[in-house]
Design an enzyme around this catalytic site. Structure first.
Site, mmCIF file in Angstrom:
data_model
loop_
_atom_site.group_PDB
_atom_site.id
_atom_site.type_symbol
_atom_site.label_atom_id
_atom_site.label_comp_id
_atom_site.label_asym_id
_atom_site.label_seq_id
_atom_site.Cartn_x
_atom_site.Cartn_y
_atom_site.Cartn_z
ATOM 1 N N TYR A 1 0.844 -1.199 0.000
ATOM 2 C CA TYR A 1 0.000 0.000 0.000
ATOM 3 C C TYR A 1 0.876 1.245 0.000
ATOM 4 C CZ TYR A 1 -3.672 3.245 1.641
ATOM 5 O OH TYR A 1 -4.545 4.288 1.778
ATOM 6 N N CYS A 2 0.647 2.143 -0.965
ATOM 7 C CA CYS A 2 1.337 3.434 -1.050
ATOM 8 C C CYS A 2 2.855 3.197 -1.114
ATOM 9 C CB CYS A 2 0.924 4.307 0.121
ATOM 10 S SG CYS A 2 1.558 6.012 0.055
ATOM 11 N N LEU A 3 3.626 3.809 -0.233
ATOM 12 C CA LEU A 3 5.075 3.619 -0.222
ATOM 13 C C LEU A 3 5.431 2.163 0.032
ATOM 14 C CD1 LEU A 3 7.957 4.644 -0.253
ATOM 15 C CD2 LEU A 3 7.648 5.469 2.085
ATOM 16 N N GLY B 1 3.874 -0.274 -1.274
ATOM 17 C CA GLY B 1 3.799 -0.888 -2.596
ATOM 18 C C GLY B 1 5.039 -0.627 -3.415
ATOM 19 N N LEU C 1 -1.715 -1.203 -3.985
ATOM 20 C CA LEU C 1 -2.816 -0.307 -3.623
ATOM 21 C C LEU C 1 -2.307 1.129 -3.619
ATOM 22 C CD1 LEU C 1 -4.230 -2.354 -0.592
ATOM 23 C CD2 LEU C 1 -4.774 -2.605 -3.028
#
Length: 586
Positions: A316-318, A320, A344
């Site tokens: 998720y975000c960083l 990811g 994500l």
């Protein structure tokens, strides 16, 4: 005293650098981490080019004259009792500051129409000046928006008819409550306490309460394994790699709003990383420390607890971005322990990083590095302040009106309580992230090395599910969508959902207002540009979670008995009940 290994010149330069860093760190305490030099450079670039373009100046003077005539005609019509058409409207469809019926009454209609005309003129003045770099144009437009938002008539008692009406109705009691609210918020900010109402949500009781145990801990993370909720489970476990900009339980909010709970209830064995909130002693942690001691250490633990099974990975975000770095390294090294990859709101390419690009250039990064050098980390409040400036009308001034002028207090929902639970970023890691990814875009351009050897995103051949959100100001969906370009040897399913960077991800089934699009590009199929994606892929009502869970299920084996939660002996014995200790660090 001069260091014995340094010349007088080198020692003098070192001392000068220390003074400069301390000076910048002091300024940063009051500038929300924004570099005055970087902002001034953008303003100078715009101003010097505008000064050398008499044609643009004349066009702006013409526009000002037309606006004055339109405003004069509108004012005359209002004074004579006619109902002329408004001479200006909001520049954004999301701007609802002047929608109340009170704003249509004289003289407040003139006040807000004059403001909107001024706003439109400054939009013209700060764009289309030839020779100004795109980055500097964006920064100047951002600065002008901040000034205009500050002076908006909606922010002040004498020029806001809605506030005036409420003040008269309550005999000024709203202003007294608002003053008390302002004092309370100021005291909480100075004492670094969470905002009013956040204490109603307790981590481990109301939030992050899916049952599980911490089965591994090291210097950067705790690994949580969740207890099974079904008699049988899919054999391939799921590893979630959250961002360490914020705490992991955005994916484990209250029951019914938890993505982790949803997966567990569907029969998946779920592990998640809970990152340590770093302090001064962690300043030298870098991106590779998070890859090695985070993703790779978690995989090692899972391989012992659930042996001989591949792992579905989620970032998720960083988190990811970190997962992609890890997956590319594993592909280079022939490590095939991953079964799939889910991203994500995660970017690999940073040429279009959205509005965060306003804060990322050489001058700004140097300024941030000096701030972090003093403390050893970047404080979460600085990041929160920068994010708030991106949407100052919604996140700053609307709250001032609601809490301090209207004297009201809104309830704090779970997502708001999580958002107030800020974290820090280590000096070295954040510097590497900004320079190697944001500024240089090393990963997708093939210049990112791990262990002294290059890695390539195109080497990843894992089935991939990527999610973008339509109103994402941090990872714009078109940037996230580029994963279709970078993984030619992988099937990529892309979901585009309504909502923003957080709310669009936390979308449990039954959400009344969410829609999403879903499309899969198989290996060998032509790339579908984002514009055609919007045209050709139909919209579905509801949450993307069920489609994703079905995608995981299709790539999993037949259900089996649940594995143990941790091991009874050795390195991966349960250490604590979920959510663990790191998530509670302040």
């Amino acid at each position: 005293m001069v260091h014995p290994m340094m010349s007088d010149t080198e020692e003098g330069e070192r001392q000068a650098l220390t003074v400069d860093r301390l000076y910048h760190a002091g300024i940063g305490r009051f500038s929300l981490g924004l570099s005055p030099a970087a902002l001034s450079l953008a303003a100078f670039d715009w101003g010097i080019h505008l000064a050398a373009q008499p044609g643009k100046q004349f066009a702006l003077m013409e526009e000002a004259g037309r606006d004055a005539m339109r405003f004069g005609a509108y004012a005359a019509g209002r004074l004579t009792g006619t109902c002329p058409e408004p001479c200006a409207g909001p520049s954004s469809g999301e701007d609802d500051r002047f929608e109340g019926k009170q704003w249509q009454n004289f003289p407040y209609d003139l006040i807000h129409q004059g403001f909107l005309l001024t706003q439109q003129w400054w939009q013209s003045a700060t764009t289309g000046v030839r020779g100004v770099t795109q980055h500097h144009e964006d920064v100047v437009r951002f600065l002008s928006r901040q000034v205009l938002d500050f002076y908006s008539p909606s922010n002040y008692l004498p020029t806001n008819p809605e506030v005036l009406e409420e003040t008269v109705r309550q005999g000024g009691a709203n202003l007294m409550r608002g003053f008390a609210n302002a004092l309370e918020d100021t005291e909480r900010n100075l004492s670094e306490r969470p905002p009013v109402g956040a204490e109603e949500w307790q981590v481990g009781e109301d939030l992050a309460c899916t049952p599980g145990k911490v089965v591994y801990r090291n210097r950067v993370m705790e690994l949580i394994q969740y207890e099974p909720a079904t008699k049988t489970v899919y054999p391939e476990p799921v590893l979630i790699v959250p961002a360490w900009i914020m705490k992991y339980y955005i994916l484990d909010l209250r029951p019914g709003r938890s993505l982790i709970e949803y997966l567990v209830n569907k029969g998946h064995t779920v592990f998640t990383i809970s990152w340590k909130n770093p302090g001064r002693d962690d300043s030298n942690l870098g991106m590779d420390d998070y890859r090695r001691d985070g993703v790779m250490a978690a995989l090692e633990a899972i391989n012992h607890i659930v042996p001989e099974r591949k792992v579905h990975s989620v970032g998720y975000c960083l988190g990811g971005t970190l997962l992609m770095l890890a997956a590319a390294t594993m592909a280079r090294d022939g490590d095939d322990r991953l079964a799939s990859m889910t991203l994500l709101a995660a970017q690999a390419d940073f040429t279009e990083p959205g509005e965060l690009e306003l804060f990322i250039d050489e001058g700004q990064v140097t300024f941030l590095e000096d701030m972090m050098w003093e403390q050893g980390y970047l404080d979460g409040s600085k990041m929160a302040g920068a994010f708030q400036l991106l949407r100052s009308n919604d996140l700053i001034y609307s709250r001032i009106i609601h809490d301090y002028l209207m004297g009201k207090r809104g309830s704090v929902i779970d997502l708001m309580a999580w958002n107030a639970d800020t974290t820090r970023l280590p000096y070295r890691m954040h510097s590497e992230y900004l320079r190697r990814l944001f500024l240089n875009n090393d990963f997708v351009e093939g210049r990112y090395d791990v262990g002294g050897q290059p890695i390539h995103i195109g080497d990843i051949q894992l089935p991939t599910f990527a999610v973008g959100t339509e109103k994402d100001h941090i990872a714009p969906w078109r940037s996230v969508y580029k994963i279709n370009r970078f993984l030619p040897q992988a099937d990529v399913t892309f979901a585009l959902t309504t909502g923003g960077h957080n709310a669009g991800i936390v979308t449990p089934p039954g959400h009344p207002r969410r829609t999403y699009r879903l499309h899969t590009r198989r290996v060998g199929e032509l790339y579908l540009p984002p514009e055609l994606y919007l045209e050709q892929v139909g919209s579905k009502t509801g949450s993307w979670w069920p489609d994703w869970e079905a995608w995981l299920r299709e790539r999993s084996g037949s259900r089996v008995a649940p594995p143990p939660v941790g091991l009874t002996e050795g390195s991966y014995q349960p250490l604590a009940e979920a959510p663990g200790t790191y998530v509670k660090q302040r």
